[in-house]
Scaffold this motif. Structure first.
Motif, PDB file in Angstrom:
ATOM      1  N   PHE A   3       0.980  -1.134  -0.040  1.00 42.35           N
ATOM      2  CA  PHE A   3       0.056   0.092   0.004  1.00 42.35           C
ATOM      3  C   PHE A   3       0.834   1.191   0.231  1.00 42.35           C
ATOM      4  N   SER A   4       0.291   2.400  -0.409  1.00 42.96           N
ATOM      5  CA  SER A   4       0.808   3.600  -0.435  1.00 42.96           C
ATOM      6  C   SER A   4       0.205   4.566   0.752  1.00 42.96           C
ATOM      7  N   GLY A   5       1.025   5.508   1.133  1.00 40.81           N
ATOM      8  CA  GLY A   5       0.475   6.415   2.092  1.00 40.81           C
ATOM      9  C   GLY A   5       0.461   7.905   1.736  1.00 40.81           C
ATOM     10  N   ILE A   6      -0.481   8.794   2.120  1.00 38.13           N
ATOM     11  CA  ILE A   6      -0.236  10.158   2.200  1.00 38.13           C
ATOM     12  C   ILE A   6      -0.656  10.762   3.364  1.00 38.13           C
ATOM     13  N   ILE A   7       0.188  11.621   3.879  1.00 40.34           N
ATOM     14  CA  ILE A   7       0.014  12.326   5.002  1.00 40.34           C
ATOM     15  C   ILE A   7      -0.241  13.881   4.735  1.00 40.34           C
ATOM     16  N   VAL A   8      -1.302  14.164   5.220  1.00 42.47           N
ATOM     17  CA  VAL A   8      -1.764  15.557   4.820  1.00 42.47           C
ATOM     18  C   VAL A   8      -1.236  16.597   6.172  1.00 42.47           C
ATOM     19  N   ALA A   9      -0.255  17.365   6.162  1.00 41.69           N
ATOM     20  CA  ALA A   9       0.194  18.011   6.939  1.00 41.69           C
ATOM     21  C   ALA A   9       0.466  19.657   6.588  1.00 41.69           C
ATOM     22  N   ALA A  10      -0.665  19.946   5.928  1.00 40.47           N
ATOM     23  CA  ALA A  10      -0.580  21.393   5.274  1.00 40.47           C
ATOM     24  C   ALA A  10      -1.325  22.465   6.265  1.00 40.47           C
ATOM     25  N   GLY A  11      -2.026  21.889   7.153  1.00 36.11           N
ATOM     26  CA  GLY A  11      -2.890  22.777   7.944  1.00 36.11           C
ATOM     27  C   GLY A  11      -2.149  24.161   8.675  1.00 36.11           C
ATOM     28  N   SER A  12      -2.996  24.953   8.960  1.00 36.44           N
ATOM     29  CA  SER A  12      -2.242  25.884  10.002  1.00 36.44           C
ATOM     30  C   SER A  12      -2.404  25.666  11.328  1.00 36.44           C
ATOM     31  N   GLY A  13      -3.556  24.856  11.636  1.00 37.91           N
ATOM     32  CA  GLY A  13      -3.597  24.244  13.210  1.00 37.91           C
ATOM     33  C   GLY A  13      -4.091  25.223  14.015  1.00 37.91           C
ATOM     34  N   SER A  14      -4.813  26.314  13.674  1.00 39.53           N
ATOM     35  CA  SER A  14      -4.851  27.393  14.474  1.00 39.53           C
ATOM     36  C   SER A  14      -5.474  27.156  15.799  1.00 39.53           C
ATOM     37  N   VAL A  81      -4.908  16.862  -1.021  1.00 40.16           N
ATOM     38  CA  VAL A  81      -4.979  15.491  -0.997  1.00 40.16           C
ATOM     39  C   VAL A  81      -4.592  15.282  -2.608  1.00 40.16           C
ATOM     40  N   ARG A  82      -5.588  16.027  -3.542  1.00 36.87           N
ATOM     41  CA  ARG A  82      -4.980  15.944  -4.848  1.00 36.87           C
ATOM     42  C   ARG A  82      -3.548  15.922  -5.303  1.00 36.87           C
ATOM     43  N   ALA A  83      -2.827  17.066  -4.611  1.00 34.24           N
ATOM     44  CA  ALA A  83      -1.301  17.141  -4.936  1.00 34.24           C
ATOM     45  C   ALA A  83      -0.482  15.722  -4.302  1.00 34.24           C
ATOM     46  N   GLY A  84      -1.012  15.329  -3.257  1.00 32.92           N
ATOM     47  CA  GLY A  84      -0.449  14.072  -2.802  1.00 32.92           C
ATOM     48  C   GLY A  84      -0.773  13.003  -3.933  1.00 32.92           C
ATOM     49  N   LEU A  85      -2.038  12.851  -4.498  1.00 34.93           N
ATOM     50  CA  LEU A  85      -2.294  11.673  -5.324  1.00 34.93           C
ATOM     51  C   LEU A  85      -1.363  11.727  -6.561  1.00 34.93           C
ATOM     52  N   ALA A  86      -1.329  13.051  -7.245  1.00 33.48           N
ATOM     53  CA  ALA A  86      -0.389  13.352  -8.164  1.00 33.48           C
ATOM     54  C   ALA A  86       0.962  12.761  -8.172  1.00 33.48           C
ATOM     55  N   ALA A  87       1.491  13.138  -6.760  1.00 34.69           N
ATOM     56  CA  ALA A  87       2.905  12.598  -6.616  1.00 34.69           C
ATOM     57  C   ALA A  87       3.180  11.109  -6.377  1.00 34.69           C
ATOM     58  N   LEU A  88       2.018  10.272  -6.383  1.00 37.57           N
ATOM     59  CA  LEU A  88       2.291   8.835  -6.023  1.00 37.57           C
ATOM     60  C   LEU A  88       3.073   8.149  -7.227  1.00 37.57           C
ATOM     61  N   THR A  89       3.598   7.232  -7.098  1.00 37.63           N
ATOM     62  CA  THR A  89       4.350   6.554  -8.196  1.00 37.63           C
ATOM     63  C   THR A  89       3.826   5.087  -8.268  1.00 37.63           C
ATOM     64  N   CYS A  90       2.780   4.715  -7.568  1.00 28.86           N
ATOM     65  CA  CYS A  90       2.331   3.366  -7.469  1.00 28.86           C
ATOM     66  C   CYS A  90       1.157   3.105  -8.827  1.00 28.86           C
ATOM     67  N   GLY A  91       0.634   1.983  -8.976  1.00 29.58           N
ATOM     68  CA  GLY A  91      -0.029   1.742 -10.072  1.00 29.58           C
ATOM     69  C   GLY A  91      -1.873   2.086  -9.517  1.00 29.58           C
ATOM     70  N   PRO A  92      -2.592   1.793 -10.572  1.00 33.19           N
ATOM     71  CA  PRO A  92      -4.134   2.123 -10.141  1.00 33.19           C
ATOM     72  C   PRO A  92      -4.718   1.284  -9.045  1.00 33.19           C
ATOM     73  N   ASP A  93      -4.588   0.226  -9.065  1.00 31.56           N
ATOM     74  CA  ASP A  93      -5.059  -0.820  -8.181  1.00 31.56           C
ATOM     75  C   ASP A  93      -4.441  -0.640  -6.767  1.00 31.56           C
ATOM     76  N   GLN A  94      -3.453   0.018  -6.504  1.00 32.15           N
ATOM     77  CA  GLN A  94      -2.753   0.041  -5.148  1.00 32.15           C
ATOM     78  C   GLN A  94      -3.502   0.605  -3.912  1.00 32.15           C
ATOM     79  N   PRO A  95      -3.724   0.220  -2.983  1.00 29.71           N
ATOM     80  CA  PRO A  95      -4.443   0.684  -1.929  1.00 29.71           C
ATOM     81  C   PRO A  95      -3.625   2.081  -1.417  1.00 29.71           C
ATOM     82  N   VAL A  96      -4.489   3.068  -1.319  1.00 27.25           N
ATOM     83  CA  VAL A  96      -3.577   4.450  -0.664  1.00 27.25           C
ATOM     84  C   VAL A  96      -4.413   4.784   0.670  1.00 27.25           C
ATOM     85  N   LEU A  97      -3.519   4.941   1.589  1.00 22.60           N
ATOM     86  CA  LEU A  97      -4.184   5.542   2.977  1.00 22.60           C
ATOM     87  C   LEU A  97      -3.828   6.638   2.958  1.00 22.60           C
ATOM     88  N   ILE A  98      -4.723   7.608   3.363  1.00 21.69           N
ATOM     89  CA  ILE A  98      -4.934   9.070   3.315  1.00 21.69           C
ATOM     90  C   ILE A  98      -4.951   9.519   4.765  1.00 21.69           C
TER      91      ILE A  98
END
Ligand code: MG
Length: 384
Positions: A3-14, A81-98
């Motif tokens: 599986f592949s992973g995307i970690i979203v850490a772009a928030g400002s967390g006010s 998340v879209r930017a993270g998906l675009a940066a993946l190198t895995c194939g279309p059937d790979q599970p991705v954990l966001i």
């Protein structure tokens, strides 16, 4: 398991008083906890999405780890998340954990459950039942009760095959940004499974949440293992096929019963109920209730699994034995295992289906009926 992973850490967390993904939790940056959890579970690649210009900060927080790279996110979570998906190198059937960086205490068992659930669903998210009673409030006063029946608290990571989430995002036409990826996939017509969440997977939202998370870290959850057994019998009657362990098996007879008479799933449901001492299948689905006439026994098993999840527990493994002279089960056993694994969000190697005859002896031997027995192990948090 790949599986592949995307970690979203772009928030400002006010609300947490600053950019919480960089703050230290028990001596480590919050972001690093999630990255280590994914890497420790054998992820193929991790894409960390950060605010533009924060790539160097990610490199500092994740120093010494390999298998990840940082990309710049966008205005909204969906853009990131879209930017993270675009940066993946895995194939279309790979599970991705966001995953949200703000949920640092990610356990391997949750990752396993999510990936396993994609065998039978378009998406999966960890969820916990709502324990507190819910009230609507207006101007500081109570303005009614909200029925919590059927309500779950959604956590992350949320899991999808790459092509599923990309197609769903491409089809998103709403001018408002979606709450999360599960909403996007559901709106696109996908089925998103709820798998057992983890109370430790709490979101760091307010400054005091850090103290709570550190307290959780200092007191690991202790689980106790429970075992339950189940047994069921149905009588043979005229028919052309029989439901067993969620599979329709062609046969010159069928089993007679109020529901679909799937003795395998009935025994398994009773095993799960037995493990948490929640009575038996007849208590939950009385045969006197016409609602269950002809019902698919999938419903019974899923209900029992939800009761386990509501206790903060999880099913570890199950083992079903079907007892009859005919039909031959061997050609169907693999499909039965896959069906049960899908219903319980379990890996295939945690699901066993066996069959035996009784050498012509007794009611099963005489072909009067079929018997099924099942054993299940369950882990639930040990009470203090
Ligand atoms: Mg039964």
């Amino acid at each position: 398991m790949t599986f592949s992973g995307i970690i979203v850490a772009a928030g400002s967390g006010s609300r947490a008083g600053g950019e919480k993904q960089w703050r230290a939790l028990d001596g480590k940056p919050v972001l690093r906890w999630s990255a280590e959890a994914l890497l420790g579970a054998g992820v193929d690649e991790v894409v960390v999405v950060v605010a533009p210009g924060a790539e160097a900060r990610a490199a500092q927080a994740l120093a010494g780890l390999t298998g990840w790279r940082a990309v710049a996110g966008g205005e909204t979570r969906a853009d990131s998340v879209r930017a993270g998906l675009a940066a993946l190198t895995c194939g279309p059937d790979q599970p991705v954990l966001i995953h949200d960086a703000a949920r640092p205490l990610l356990d391997r068992a949750v990752i396993d459950r999510l990936v396993a659930a994609l065998d039978a669903a378009d998406g999966a998210l960890p969820a916990l039942p709502v324990a507190d009673s819910l009230r609507r409030g207006e101007n500081g006063a109570m303005a009614g009760v909200v029925d919590r029946d059927g309500l779950w608290r959604a956590q992350t990571p949320q899991a999808f095959r790459r092509r599923t989430i990309e197609a769903a995002y491409a089809a998103w036409a709403d001018p408002d940004a979606p709450t999360d990826e599960a909403v996007v996939v559901e709106r696109h017509g996908g089925r998103v499974a709820l798998v057992a969440g983890d109370p430790r997977l709490m979101k760091l939202t307010y400054p005091e949440d850090f103290a709570m998370a550190e307290a959780l870290l200092s007191q690991p959850v202790r689980y106790q293992t429970r075992i339950g057994s189940g047994y069921d019998v149905h009588r043979w009657g005229p028919g052309g096929s029989v439901w067993l362990c969620g599979i329709e098996v062609p046969h010159d007879q069928t089993l007679i019963g109020h529901s679909d008479a799937d003795a395998g799933l009935h025994a398994l449901t009773d095993a799960l109920l037995g493990a948490i001492a929640e009575g038996d299948i007849g208590d939950h689905f009385p045969p006197t209730d016409s609602k269950w006439k002809g019902a698919s026994s999938d419903l019974f098993l899923i209900h029992a699994a939800e009761l386990v999840a509501a206790r903060g527990g999880r099913v570890v493994n199950v083992d079903v034995t079907l007892i009859c002279e005919r039909p031959k089960m061997k050609p169907h056993r693999q499909a039965m295992r896959e069906r049960i694994a899908g219903l319980l969000s379990l890996p295939l190697d945690a699901v066993s289906v066996k069959a035996t005859t009784t050498e012509g002896l007794g009611f099963t031997g005489r072909g009067e009926g079929l018997a099924a027995q099942a054993v299940a192990t369950v882990e639930i948090p040990a009470s203090a």
